[in-house]
Design an enzyme around this catalytic site. Structure first.
Site, PDB file in Angstrom:
ATOM      1  N   ARG A 114      36.954  60.240  74.165  1.00 53.51           N
ATOM      2  CA  ARG A 114      37.874  58.930  74.448  1.00 53.51           C
ATOM      3  C   ARG A 114      37.442  58.031  74.519  1.00 53.51           C
ATOM      4  NH1 ARG A 114      41.363  61.075  79.882  1.00 53.51           N
ATOM      5  NH2 ARG A 114      39.135  60.337  81.300  1.00 53.51           N
ATOM      6  N   ARG A 123      33.573  30.943  78.666  1.00 50.75           N
ATOM      7  CA  ARG A 123      34.191  32.013  79.218  1.00 50.75           C
ATOM      8  C   ARG A 123      35.531  30.860  77.915  1.00 50.75           C
ATOM      9  NH1 ARG A 123      39.018  30.766  81.237  1.00 50.75           N
ATOM     10  NH2 ARG A 123      40.473  32.532  82.381  1.00 50.75           N
ATOM     11  N   HIS A 178      39.296  33.014  76.182  1.00 53.31           N
ATOM     12  CA  HIS A 178      40.138  34.509  75.935  1.00 53.31           C
ATOM     13  C   HIS A 178      40.327  34.363  74.626  1.00 53.31           C
ATOM     14  CE1 HIS A 178      42.579  32.158  79.757  1.00 53.31           C
ATOM     15  NE2 HIS A 178      42.764  33.400  80.066  1.00 53.31           N
ATOM     16  N   LYS A 184      41.866  53.467  78.023  1.00 47.83           N
ATOM     17  CA  LYS A 184      40.930  53.196  79.961  1.00 47.83           C
ATOM     18  C   LYS A 184      40.533  52.146  79.872  1.00 47.83           C
ATOM     19  CE  LYS A 184      38.484  56.793  82.608  1.00 47.83           C
ATOM     20  NZ  LYS A 184      39.906  57.248  83.310  1.00 47.83           N
ATOM     21  N   GLU A 216      51.757  58.822  86.557  1.00 44.00           N
ATOM     22  CA  GLU A 216      50.714  59.305  86.135  1.00 44.00           C
ATOM     23  C   GLU A 216      50.451  58.569  88.104  1.00 44.00           C
ATOM     24  OE1 GLU A 216      47.634  58.358  83.552  1.00 44.00           O
ATOM     25  OE2 GLU A 216      48.366  56.017  83.572  1.00 44.00           O
ATOM     26  N   TYR A 224      35.916  51.935  79.871  1.00 50.60           N
ATOM     27  CA  TYR A 224      35.442  52.959  80.480  1.00 50.60           C
ATOM     28  C   TYR A 224      35.851  54.028  80.174  1.00 50.60           C
ATOM     29  CZ  TYR A 224      38.158  53.946  84.646  1.00 50.60           C
ATOM     30  OH  TYR A 224      39.623  54.124  85.398  1.00 50.60           O
TER      31      TYR A 224
END
Length: 282
Positions: A52, A100, A102, A145, A178, A33
């Site tokens: 980014r 589903r 993995h 991110k 951070e 995101y």
């Protein structure tokens, strides 16, 4: 419209939007995101955030079904549909929709694109904030991110429950990385110190703007790791994010910090807020 949602080309009020149960985000948080703010219906630093976003997707082999230019245009058009000119602009890509499993195997998955726009207050970078510290137990891909944010969620909730604004993470040996949802830097003896952009931090856009502001003001920059002792002894402690560009921290773990370089801090804050207003000029 008060707020606006988007899922793969469908628009609507956020409260009315629905997504498939088989979207891989539901099981694995399999996506990336990015987010920024809009002022006067102008999205701040959109190009940098888009870059980014696409880099995060590339690092996870997520195939975005749009070019950077196409996604930018979708976001720009959506921002105009929301009544408030001041908005939180959020978008994400999940790997795709499938039963589903993995392993995703087929790298030709087409990503699902989500966008959420909500009214927000204009950034106030002069607000003074309080922090706490917490051991950084996240994985070693913080430069991506990703949607996997549980450690940050829990750290943010702890901060809220303690009546402070943000949590500073540190690794073994006391190295500061951070915050739960922002970057942290310090001023010491006229030098701006910030963590290096390795796999332990997200390369913040506001952090990047701070570095550019330091260059304009002739402030030396040190991008090597610093530690909790350095944080507590700093002349100023600065928290930066895409919504608040250069916040002054005045307390960490209940102890007073900073307040020793107010003029230098103020010069950074003014340059950043002036840049924001000029960029988002109506």
């Amino acid at each position: 419209m008060e707020n606006l949602g988007y899922y793969n080309g469908k628009f609507g009020l956020l409260e009315e939007m629905q997504v498939p149960m088989l979207d891989r985000v539901c099981y694995f948080g399999d996506g990336v995101y990015d987010a920024t703010c809009a002022h006067n219906h102008v999205i701040y630093s959109l190009e940098e955030h888009i870059d980014r976003f696409f880099n995060s997707a590339r690092l996870l082999d997520i195939n975005i079904p749009h070019t950077k230019e196409e996604l930018s245009e979708i976001l720009k058009e959506m921002v105009k549909k929301v009544d408030s000119g001041d908005q939180f602009v959020y978008w994400q890509a999940t790997r795709g929709t499938a039963i589903r499993n993995h392993a995703f195997g087929d790298k030709n998955f087409q990503a699902n694109i989500w966008i959420m726009l909500t009214p927000t207050e204009k950034a106030n970078t002069y607000k003074k904030i309080k922090l706490i510290t917490e051991k950084d137990t996240r994985f070693y891909h913080c430069n991506i991110k990703t949607l996997n944010l549980i450690p940050s969620v829990m750290a943010s909730e702890k901060a809220r429950a303690m009546g402070v604004d943000e949590t500073v993470f540190y690794r073994d040996g006391g190295r500061v990385t951070e915050c739960a949802h922002s970057n942290v830097s310090i001023l010491k003896d006229g030098v701006f110190r910030t963590a290096p952009t390795d796999c332990l931090i997200l390369p913040g856009i506001a952090r990047k703007h701070l570095l550019a502001a330091c260059e304009k003001l002739g402030i030396p920059v040190d991008e090597t790791p610093f530690h909790l002792d350095d944080l507590m002894a700093a002349d100023e402690v600065i928290v930066s994010s895409s919504s608040c560009f250069c916040l002054q921290a005045t307390q960490i773990d209940g102890k007073p910090v900073g307040g020793k370089a107010p003029e230098l801090l103020a010069s950074l804050q003014k340059l950043l807020t002036d840049h924001f207003e000029a960029y988002c000029k109506a």
